[in-house]
Design an enzyme around this catalytic site. Structure first.
Site, short mmCIF file in Angstrom:
data_model
loop_
_atom_site.label_atom_id
_atom_site.label_comp_id
_atom_site.label_asym_id
_atom_site.label_seq_id
_atom_site.Cartn_x
_atom_site.Cartn_y
_atom_site.Cartn_z
N ALA A 134 3.25 3.14 -7.43
CA ALA A 134 1.82 3.31 -7.68
C ALA A 134 1.44 4.80 -7.72
CB ALA A 134 1.02 2.58 -6.61
N ALA A 144 0.84 -1.20 0.00
CA ALA A 144 0.00 0.00 0.00
C ALA A 144 0.87 1.25 0.00
CB ALA A 144 -0.93 -0.01 1.21
N GLN A 145 2.13 1.12 0.48
CA GLN A 145 3.06 2.26 0.50
C GLN A 145 3.91 2.31 -0.76
OE1 GLN A 145 3.16 4.85 2.22
NE2 GLN A 145 1.54 4.19 3.59
N SER A 146 3.33 1.99 -1.90
CA SER A 146 4.11 1.92 -3.14
C SER A 146 4.37 3.31 -3.73
CB SER A 146 3.35 1.06 -4.15
OG SER A 146 3.93 1.18 -5.42
N ASN A 147 5.67 3.65 -3.86
CA ASN A 147 6.05 4.89 -4.57
C ASN A 147 5.68 4.78 -6.04
OD1 ASN A 147 7.47 6.03 -2.30
ND2 ASN A 147 9.09 4.54 -2.69
#
Ligand SMILES: *Cc1c(COP(=O)(O)O)cnc(C)c1O
Length: 353
Positions: free
Chosen positions: A90, A85-88
């Site tokens: 994305a 969910a903490q994807s840079n």
């Protein structure tokens, strides 16, 4: 071929690949005087964190080419995935999609999705259509990667049924992503040349397209410095083989006359216990750079990369001369890791650092 002829040949090879400009170029290269004095070694930084899109990062350059390909295929929906969910990645994808007039769709794992912070918050603010895969696996778990791929395909079909033209970006571990960093290598080469800097090494937090592209670019330009990749995942076994393959695909995509071997990939892991888990060394590196240069690094990628560079300097493992660290971004993750960061600051205070 002369140096400038090589640079021109590379520029025209890059210009043949469809591109939709997302990056504010060139990203700055700066000397870090206080950190250099502290370590007794000239340290420079290339600021990919100032790439100009969302809150910056290395994916912006890659998206020049991914969005370029999506547009050239007439897409109106851009589907990208994120391992966490903490994807840079994305966030950068969603922001780039908007800039190009495409609808952003993000397929994410639930890892650390409990708290709406950092990149997860930014993804929501960007209004991306967010879909979660059931699995909450992370790191190099192959089955979880397939889960993401399958869901991306399903979502693409769903959009296609509704009359859209979706473009699916399964992963930035792709020749087009690497092309973005061949471009960065050329840009860096010109900047270093103009500064008259006798650079010996480039350090980058990477285990994928970023490193493959930098290596292809610096090798093609016959640059006098080598690229060292500090990995943010534990498993570096077989990494050189995978990177060599990616580099070779990138070279043929660009039509360059160049051979890259596994030995061109210098990798070492500073992941500690694993991907996305902060390390004491990494958190200390973050504090050091903040308190000498006023520049922030993140606990998942760049903090660990800087920890690798500092460790190599302190252990005397780098030939004399200036070194450069590529700041690949990742700033939003700071806010999702506030508890780990605070705990480390308290620990540092307790021992008087
Ligand atoms: C994705 C990312 C990297 C690593 O890039 P790869 O080429 O995929 O290995 C490094 N730093 C940050 C901040 C990133 O988001």
């Amino acid at each position: 071929m002369s140096n400038s002829a090589r640079a021109r040949a590379l520029r025209s090879a890059l210009d043949r690949v469809p591109r939709e400009p997302m990056l504010i170029r060139p990203t700055p290269v700066c000397h870090l005087p206080n950190l250099s004095a502290r370590l007794g070694r000239d340290i420079y930084m290339k600021r990919e964190d100032l790439s100009g899109l969302a809150m910056g990062g290395n994916k912006t350059r890659e998206l020049d080419y991914f969005i370029g390909q999506a547009k050239s295929r007439g897409a109106d929906v851009f589907i990208a995935g994120g391992g966490v969910a903490q994807s840079n990645h994305a966030v950068q994808c969603a922001a780039a999609a908007h800039r190009a007039g495409l609808k952003p769709v993000l397929v994410l794992h639930r890892f650390r999705a409990g708290e709406i912070q950092g990149n997860y918050l930014l993804s929501m603010m960007l209004g991306a259509d967010i879909r979660f895969a059931d699995s909450d696996n992370v790191d190099s778990d192959v089955s979880s990667k397939f889960a993401l791929r399958n869901l991306m395909d399903e979502v693409a079909e769903e959009y296609a049924r509704r009359g859209h033209v979706p473009y699916v970006l399964y992963s930035s571990f792709h020749p087009l992503g690497a092309v973005g960093f061949v471009d960065a290598a050329l840009e860096l080469h010109e900047q270093i040349d103009a500064m008259g800097c006798d650079l010996r090494r480039v350090y980058v937090t990477a285990a994928g397209a970023t490193q493959a592209g930098l290596v292809v670019g610096t090798r093609y330009l016959e640059a006098p410095y080598e690229v060292v990749g500090i990995s943010y995942t534990q498993d570096v076994n077989g990494l050189a083989t995978r990177l060599q393959r990616l580099a070779t695909d990138t070279i043929s995509l660009l039509g360059l006359d160049l051979t890259i071997t596994e030995e061109d990939f210098l990798n070492e892991s500073y992941a500690g216990p694993g991907y996305g888990i902060p390390t004491e060394q990494g958190l200390e590196a973050i504090a050091l750079v903040a308190r000498t240069e006023g520049i922030f690094l993140d606990p998942v990628y760049t903090g660990k990369g800087m920890a690798g560079l500092l460790d190599h300097i302190r252990a005397g493992r780098i030939p004399p001369g200036p070194v450069l660290f590529v700041h690949t971004g990742g700033i939003p993750a700071i806010f999702a890791y506030s508890r780990d960061i605070l705990k480390n600051l308290d620990a540092m205070e307790a021992v008087g650092r």
